[in-house]
Design a protein around this motif. Structure first.
Motif, mmCIF file in Angstrom:
data_model
loop_
_atom_site.group_PDB
_atom_site.id
_atom_site.type_symbol
_atom_site.label_atom_id
_atom_site.label_comp_id
_atom_site.label_asym_id
_atom_site.label_seq_id
_atom_site.Cartn_x
_atom_site.Cartn_y
_atom_site.Cartn_z
ATOM 1 N N TRP A 26 0.808 -1.223 0.000
ATOM 2 C CA TRP A 26 0.000 0.000 0.000
ATOM 3 C C TRP A 26 0.836 1.267 0.000
ATOM 4 C CZ3 TRP A 26 -3.263 -2.183 4.538
ATOM 5 C CH2 TRP A 26 -4.139 -3.142 4.052
ATOM 6 N N GLN A 27 2.112 1.152 -0.263
ATOM 7 C CA GLN A 27 2.994 2.315 -0.197
ATOM 8 C C GLN A 27 2.538 3.416 -1.155
ATOM 9 O OE1 GLN A 27 7.068 1.310 -0.743
ATOM 10 N NE2 GLN A 27 7.816 3.347 -0.326
ATOM 11 N N ARG A 28 2.185 3.064 -2.361
ATOM 12 C CA ARG A 28 1.746 4.071 -3.333
ATOM 13 C C ARG A 28 0.447 4.732 -2.894
ATOM 14 N NH1 ARG A 28 0.577 1.167 -7.912
ATOM 15 N NH2 ARG A 28 -1.633 1.498 -7.606
ATOM 16 N N LYS A 29 -0.497 3.928 -2.386
ATOM 17 C CA LYS A 29 -1.764 4.493 -1.919
ATOM 18 C C LYS A 29 -1.569 5.400 -0.717
ATOM 19 C CE LYS A 29 -4.722 0.752 -3.489
ATOM 20 N NZ LYS A 29 -5.636 -0.328 -3.094
ATOM 21 N N LEU A 30 -0.659 5.009 0.170
ATOM 22 C CA LEU A 30 -0.397 5.849 1.337
ATOM 23 C C LEU A 30 0.202 7.187 0.919
ATOM 24 C CD1 LEU A 30 1.060 3.191 3.792
ATOM 25 C CD2 LEU A 30 -1.121 4.368 4.008
ATOM 26 N N ARG A 31 1.095 7.159 -0.045
ATOM 27 C CA ARG A 31 1.682 8.417 -0.528
ATOM 28 C C ARG A 31 0.634 9.288 -1.215
ATOM 29 N NH1 ARG A 31 7.084 8.928 -0.061
ATOM 30 N NH2 ARG A 31 8.308 7.042 0.191
ATOM 31 N N ARG A 33 -2.467 9.430 -0.447
ATOM 32 C CA ARG A 33 -3.389 9.945 0.569
ATOM 33 C C ARG A 33 -2.738 10.937 1.521
ATOM 34 N NH1 ARG A 33 -7.308 4.894 2.086
ATOM 35 N NH2 ARG A 33 -7.982 4.537 -0.052
ATOM 36 N N GLY A 34 -1.496 11.265 1.292
ATOM 37 C CA GLY A 34 -0.890 12.325 2.074
ATOM 38 C C GLY A 34 0.271 11.928 2.961
ATOM 39 N N VAL A 35 0.677 10.673 2.957
ATOM 40 C CA VAL A 35 1.851 10.282 3.738
ATOM 41 C C VAL A 35 3.069 10.613 2.884
ATOM 42 C CG1 VAL A 35 3.055 8.398 4.905
ATOM 43 C CG2 VAL A 35 0.561 8.458 4.894
ATOM 44 N N LYS A 36 3.552 11.833 3.041
ATOM 45 C CA LYS A 36 4.682 12.285 2.226
ATOM 46 C C LYS A 36 6.019 11.891 2.847
ATOM 47 C CE LYS A 36 2.060 14.537 -0.661
ATOM 48 N NZ LYS A 36 1.616 13.869 -1.848
ATOM 49 N N SER A 37 5.996 11.676 4.137
ATOM 50 C CA SER A 37 7.243 11.419 4.845
ATOM 51 C C SER A 37 7.714 9.996 4.610
ATOM 52 C CB SER A 37 7.020 11.650 6.341
ATOM 53 O OG SER A 37 8.124 11.193 7.063
ATOM 54 N N GLY A 38 8.947 9.870 4.194
ATOM 55 C CA GLY A 38 9.532 8.541 4.100
ATOM 56 C C GLY A 38 9.788 7.945 5.471
ATOM 57 N N GLY A 39 9.874 8.817 6.491
ATOM 58 C CA GLY A 39 10.090 8.348 7.847
ATOM 59 C C GLY A 39 8.920 7.553 8.387
ATOM 60 N N ALA A 40 7.707 7.915 7.967
ATOM 61 C CA ALA A 40 6.530 7.175 8.419
ATOM 62 C C ALA A 40 6.545 5.757 7.853
ATOM 63 C CB ALA A 40 5.250 7.893 8.003
ATOM 64 N N LEU A 41 6.893 5.624 6.597
ATOM 65 C CA LEU A 41 6.969 4.294 5.993
ATOM 66 C C LEU A 41 8.134 3.502 6.573
ATOM 67 C CD1 LEU A 41 6.211 5.269 2.304
ATOM 68 C CD2 LEU A 41 4.691 4.105 3.902
#
Length: 67
Positions: A26-31, A33-41
């Motif tokens: 789901w990495q692409r979907k999370l990005r 939807r607004g998860v821009k930070s690579g730190g969150a992933l």
């Protein structure tokens, strides 16, 4: 207590692998939807890795305790 380790370790390994698998899936979907930070992933991958490490350690404790 060793039975608890032996029973709990596969559960921890499966949960950790599932967290890592679905984070990658789901990495692409999370990005989008607004998860821009690579730190969150990276944090999600680290959480999955810690769960898998705990499962491996518990498995070693369980097998060593059954001897």
């Amino acid at each position: 207590m060793t039975i608890l380790y032996v029973v709990l370790s596969p559960f921890l390994l499966i949960v950790g692998a599932a967290i890592m698998f679905f984070t990658a899936r789901w990495q692409r979907k999370l990005r989008e939807r607004g998860v821009k930070s690579g730190g969150a992933l990276l944090g999600m991958y680290l959480i999955g890795g810690v769960w898998m490490l705990m499962g491996a350690v518990f498995m070693v404790y369980g097998v060593a305790g059954m001897r």
